[in-house]
Design an enzyme around this catalytic site. Structure first.
Site, PDB file in Angstrom:
ATOM      1  N   ASN A 141      -8.018  97.854 -12.083  1.00  0.00           N
ATOM      2  CA  ASN A 141      -8.100  97.359 -13.463  1.00  0.00           C
ATOM      3  C   ASN A 141      -6.716  97.162 -14.079  1.00  0.00           C
ATOM      4  OD1 ASN A 141     -10.833  97.476 -13.128  1.00  0.00           O
ATOM      5  ND2 ASN A 141     -11.197  99.146 -14.549  1.00  0.00           N
ATOM      6  N   ARG A 145     -17.889  98.553  -2.610  1.00  0.00           N
ATOM      7  CA  ARG A 145     -19.160  98.955  -3.194  1.00  0.00           C
ATOM      8  C   ARG A 145     -20.322  98.386  -2.378  1.00  0.00           C
ATOM      9  NH1 ARG A 145     -17.916  97.359  -9.410  1.00  0.00           N
ATOM     10  NH2 ARG A 145     -16.948  95.606  -8.313  1.00  0.00           N
TER      11      ARG A 145
END
Length: 401
Positions: A123, A255
């Site tokens: 991020n 993920r």
């Protein structure tokens, strides 16, 4: 010294440090407001969006209902926030707002967790903080920003794998975060900061010769790793995955819905970075040209992805009020899927159950509407390639074929 005395002294030092940093923060607010040209806070938007929009009990601090913010022109106050957020290992944790006017209690909580090491590049974290501090030091010449910036750079260098890549988190944690991470621009964000040092950017002129040399070496290793991780399919170079195994350098799972694949979204940013290099060598030229050829070959025509309103659908992850549908449209600009399957090179999708799918309609609505399965990112590469090719590889124009 007894264990009790040691523990008591350590606690006292923590309290004194907290008082010093907190008082320093608020003492600065009492100084006359010096006018500075604003430094863009756009690089921090992803983290601040998460802080305000997604409540996380694991955060050291969470925003108050009326959290005030500094102006972009208040660069020293924002830089002091960045110092508060910085951990003792030199890195930063993600998903906080550097622009927030912190309360004494919030500042105190940050100081008390300085020894935590849950630090990351995810991020747009750490490398953005380093660059902001470098800019502020270039303007103010206040040593505290120089020291913090240098510590951030040393953290980046320490986090680099011997093969030249960077993980998502450092120190390494369990799971996919230890993979070499191109996802969300983490790797390239780090490289862009190092490149400023390599290119003798004036904002980094304060670095001593020893640290600058280490940065150049890390940058060169980073370039080498980029070239080594470019995916070869059927005897030809394509582009890159979102993340690559830190040992084998092969594309790797992240993920549950992010499988090993050829990933066009992240790869566009990698190619644009390589194209920014002055006097590229033959390996870099080959890498760029191969990627451009892949982007050409993987284009999808007559296809438009539309976001439409839909009745609310609640899941354990989010409540969706929209859906995404793929429609045929002869006027649509060329588009790419985010993922292409290794081996077959077919457009590919997935879901939270990790099942491989071949159309967006097969993806559950929560993931279908909540993830970027299509991208226009390679178009910027194709638009900029002719000028790059004319300058650095005039003997061959792939787009003319």
């Amino acid at each position: 010294m007894t264990k009790t005395h040691f523990s008591g002294n350590k606690k006292m030092m923590t309290i004194i440090t907290a008082m010093f940093l907190t008082n320093s923060l608020f003492a600065q607010e009492k100084r006359s407001d010096q006018a500075y040209a604003p430094i863009s806070l756009k690089p921090f938007l992803d983290s601040s969006r998460h802080w305000y929009g997604i409540h996380d009990d694991s955060n050291i601090i969470n925003p108050s209902s009326n959290q005030l913010k500094y102006k972009e022109t208040e660069i020293t106050k924002i830089a002091d926030n960045i110092l508060l957020y910085q951990r003792n290992n030199g890195g930063w944790s993600k998903n906080y707002d550097v622009q927030a006017i912190l309360t004494p209690a919030q500042a105190d909580s940050l100081v008390k967790t300085k020894n935590m090491v849950h630090t990351t590049f995810d991020n747009s974290t750490t490398y953005t903080h380093v660059d902001y501090l470098a800019r502020v030091y270039a303007i103010t010449h206040l040593d505290k920003y120089k020291v913090a910036c240098e510590n951030g750079i040393k953290f980046i260098l320490k986090a680099q794998f011997s093969n030249g890549g960077w993980p998502q988190y450092y120190p390494l944690e369990k799971g996919y975060s230890c993979h070499i991470t191109f996802n969300d621009g983490a790797y390239i964000g780090v490289m862009e900061v190092l490149k400023k040092v390599v290119d003798n950017h004036p904002e980094y002129a304060f670095l001593d010769a020893k640290l600058s040399k280490r940065v150049v070496q890390a940058y060169d290793k980073g370039i080498s790793c980029i070239l080594k991780t470019q995916i070869e399919e059927n005897g030809k170079l394509t582009v890159w995955g979102q993340q690559h195994d830190e040992v084998t350098l092969k594309p790797a799972w992240a993920r549950a819905f992010e499988p090993p694949c050829i990933c066009n979204g992240e790869s566009a940013g990698i190619v644009l970075f390589l194209m920014s290099i002055e006097h590229p060598d033959a390996k870099i030229i080959r890498s760029i040209q191969s990627a451009v050829k892949w982007f050409q070959d993987s284009r999808i025509f007559n296809t438009r992805v539309m976001t439409v309103q839909a009745s609310p659908e609640k899941s354990k992850w989010r409540t969706s009020t929209t859906d995404r549908v793929v429609v045929k449209d002869s006027l649509a600009p060329q588009i790419w899927t985010r993922y292409y399957e290794l081996g077959t090179e077919k457009p590919m999708f997935s879901d939270r159950n990790s099942k491989i799918l071949y159309s967006l309609s097969e993806v559950s609505r929560e993931r279908r509407s909540g993830y970027g399965w299509y991208t226009y990112a390679p178009q910027e590469v194709l638009d900029k390639y002719p000028q790059w090719q004319k300058k650095w590889a005039p003997e061959e124009n792939l787009l003319a074929k």
